[in-house]
Design a protein around this motif. Structure first.
Motif, PDB file in Angstrom:
ATOM      1  N   ASN A  14       0.867  -1.185   0.000  1.00  0.00           N
ATOM      2  CA  ASN A  14       0.000   0.000   0.000  1.00  0.00           C
ATOM      3  C   ASN A  14       0.907   1.239   0.000  1.00  0.00           C
ATOM      4  O   ASN A  14       1.530   1.574   1.012  1.00  0.00           O
ATOM      5  CB  ASN A  14      -0.906  -0.044   1.237  1.00  0.00           C
ATOM      6  CG  ASN A  14      -1.803   1.180   1.352  1.00  0.00           C
ATOM      7  OD1 ASN A  14      -1.931   1.959   0.415  1.00  0.00           O
ATOM      8  ND2 ASN A  14      -2.411   1.350   2.517  1.00  0.00           N
ATOM      9  N   PRO A  35      -7.445  15.075   3.553  1.00  0.00           N
ATOM     10  CA  PRO A  35      -8.460  14.067   3.845  1.00  0.00           C
ATOM     11  C   PRO A  35      -7.919  12.922   4.691  1.00  0.00           C
ATOM     12  O   PRO A  35      -6.708  12.669   4.703  1.00  0.00           O
ATOM     13  CB  PRO A  35      -8.876  13.552   2.461  1.00  0.00           C
ATOM     14  CG  PRO A  35      -8.247  14.430   1.463  1.00  0.00           C
ATOM     15  CD  PRO A  35      -7.167  15.202   2.125  1.00  0.00           C
ATOM     16  N   GLY A  37      -6.756   9.418   5.621  1.00  0.00           N
ATOM     17  CA  GLY A  37      -6.097   8.386   4.824  1.00  0.00           C
ATOM     18  C   GLY A  37      -5.110   8.923   3.811  1.00  0.00           C
ATOM     19  O   GLY A  37      -4.517   8.151   3.043  1.00  0.00           O
ATOM     20  N   SER A  41      -0.573  11.297   9.128  1.00  0.00           N
ATOM     21  CA  SER A  41       0.052  10.682  10.313  1.00  0.00           C
ATOM     22  C   SER A  41       1.317   9.940   9.918  1.00  0.00           C
ATOM     23  O   SER A  41       2.327   9.999  10.630  1.00  0.00           O
ATOM     24  CB  SER A  41      -0.916   9.706  10.989  1.00  0.00           C
ATOM     25  OG  SER A  41      -2.018  10.396  11.505  1.00  0.00           O
ATOM     26  N   GLU A  51       7.865   5.510  12.028  1.00  0.00           N
ATOM     27  CA  GLU A  51       7.740   4.647  10.849  1.00  0.00           C
ATOM     28  C   GLU A  51       9.036   4.748  10.066  1.00  0.00           C
ATOM     29  O   GLU A  51       9.592   5.839   9.912  1.00  0.00           O
ATOM     30  CB  GLU A  51       6.589   5.096   9.939  1.00  0.00           C
ATOM     31  CG  GLU A  51       5.216   5.027  10.556  1.00  0.00           C
ATOM     32  CD  GLU A  51       4.717   3.612  10.823  1.00  0.00           C
ATOM     33  OE1 GLU A  51       5.398   2.634  10.427  1.00  0.00           O
ATOM     34  OE2 GLU A  51       3.652   3.504  11.448  1.00  0.00           O
TER      35      GLU A  51
END
Ligand code: ADP
Ligand code: MG
Length: 240
Positions: A14, A35, A37, A41, A51
């Motif tokens: 993804n 928006p 998604g 973050s 991450e």
């Protein structure tokens, strides 16, 4: 202070961040909207390597933090982070939540950290909660404590990920007020938020993130009054 070059992040195929480039200078207040998604973050979490980027470089001051040789713990000490869900340690008192990291990392003695924690709690009017546990506090109190917990490390920059999104409406103001104070004092801040009033008042730069890229960026005046990208125009009609 922070330079991001060609940042990509995928989770199991993804492809979430698709090439983010940005330089953030000391003292800037960068507000990120976009928006759900779109990767906001993930972008913030890549900045302090919560991450691991799939591709690209992140520089903090003179260190390439994506270089495995860099001591990321040292870098993280200078990058505070405030989360939507506060992330206080439920089994520790308020004071202990604030003193844990600086003491554990050997930056302050317990005594120094305690004194500092009490100053920070006085500043936000919560000195009487020093020995309480997080579950005894309101959401607004928890988030203000999470913010001073970040401050206790004397960070160079604080990353905020939707710090007021989990709060009851009547508690949003007290958290934004504290963030505005930090902004006035010169703190470098990167803030993901849906609070457009705060953004207009505090941001030195607005970013619109959509589909894993920074689709538009500008000073708040231009950004809100003269958006260029149709997707930003559409987004603003929904949130303003
Ligand atoms: P935003 O904060 O803009 O709402 P996120 O960065 O949270 O967006 O998420 C962007 C995309 O990345 C979403 O499709 C989300 O499901 C995915 N994602 C985020 N974190 C993870 C993770 N730890 N593991 C797998 N997928 C993730
Ligand atoms: Mg998010």
């Amino acid at each position: 202070m922070i330079t991001v070059k060609g940042l990509h992040k995928s989770f199991d195929g993804n492809h979430v961040l698709k090439g983010v480039d940005i330089t953030i200078k000391k003292g800037e207040k960068v507000v990120v909207i976009g928006p759900s998604g779109s990767g906001k973050s993930t972008f913030l979490r890549c900045l302090n390597l919560l991450e691991q980027p799939t591709q690209g470089e992140i520089w903090f001051e003179s260190s390439n933090i994506t270089d495995p040789k860099t001591n990321i713990d040292k870098v993280r000490q200078k990058m505070g982070m405030v989360f939507q869900h506060f992330n206080l340690f439920p089994h520790l008192t308020v004071k202990k939540n604030i003193t844990l990291a600086p003491v554990k990392l050997g930056l302050q003695t317990q005594e120094e950290a305690d004194t500092n924690a009490m100053h920070l709690l006085e500043r936000i009017g919560l000195a009487d909660k020093a020995d309480s546990y997080p579950n005894m506090l309101s959401g607004g109190q928890k988030q203000r404590i999470a913010i001073v917990r970040a401050l206790a490390m004397n960070p160079e920059v604080i990353l905020f990920d939707e710090p007021t999104s989990a709060l009851d409406p009547e508690m949003v103001g007290e958290v934004l007020e504290l963030m505005k104070e930090l902004a006035k004092e010169g703190m470098t801040m990167v803030v993901v938020t849906h609070e457009m009033g705060f953004a207009r008042e505090v941001a030195t730069r607005m970013l619109f993130m959509d589909e894993g890229i920074i689709m538009e960026q500008n000073n708040p005046q231009e950004f809100f009054s003269n958006p260029q990208n149709p997707r930003l125009k559409d987004f603003l009609t929904k949130v303003l």
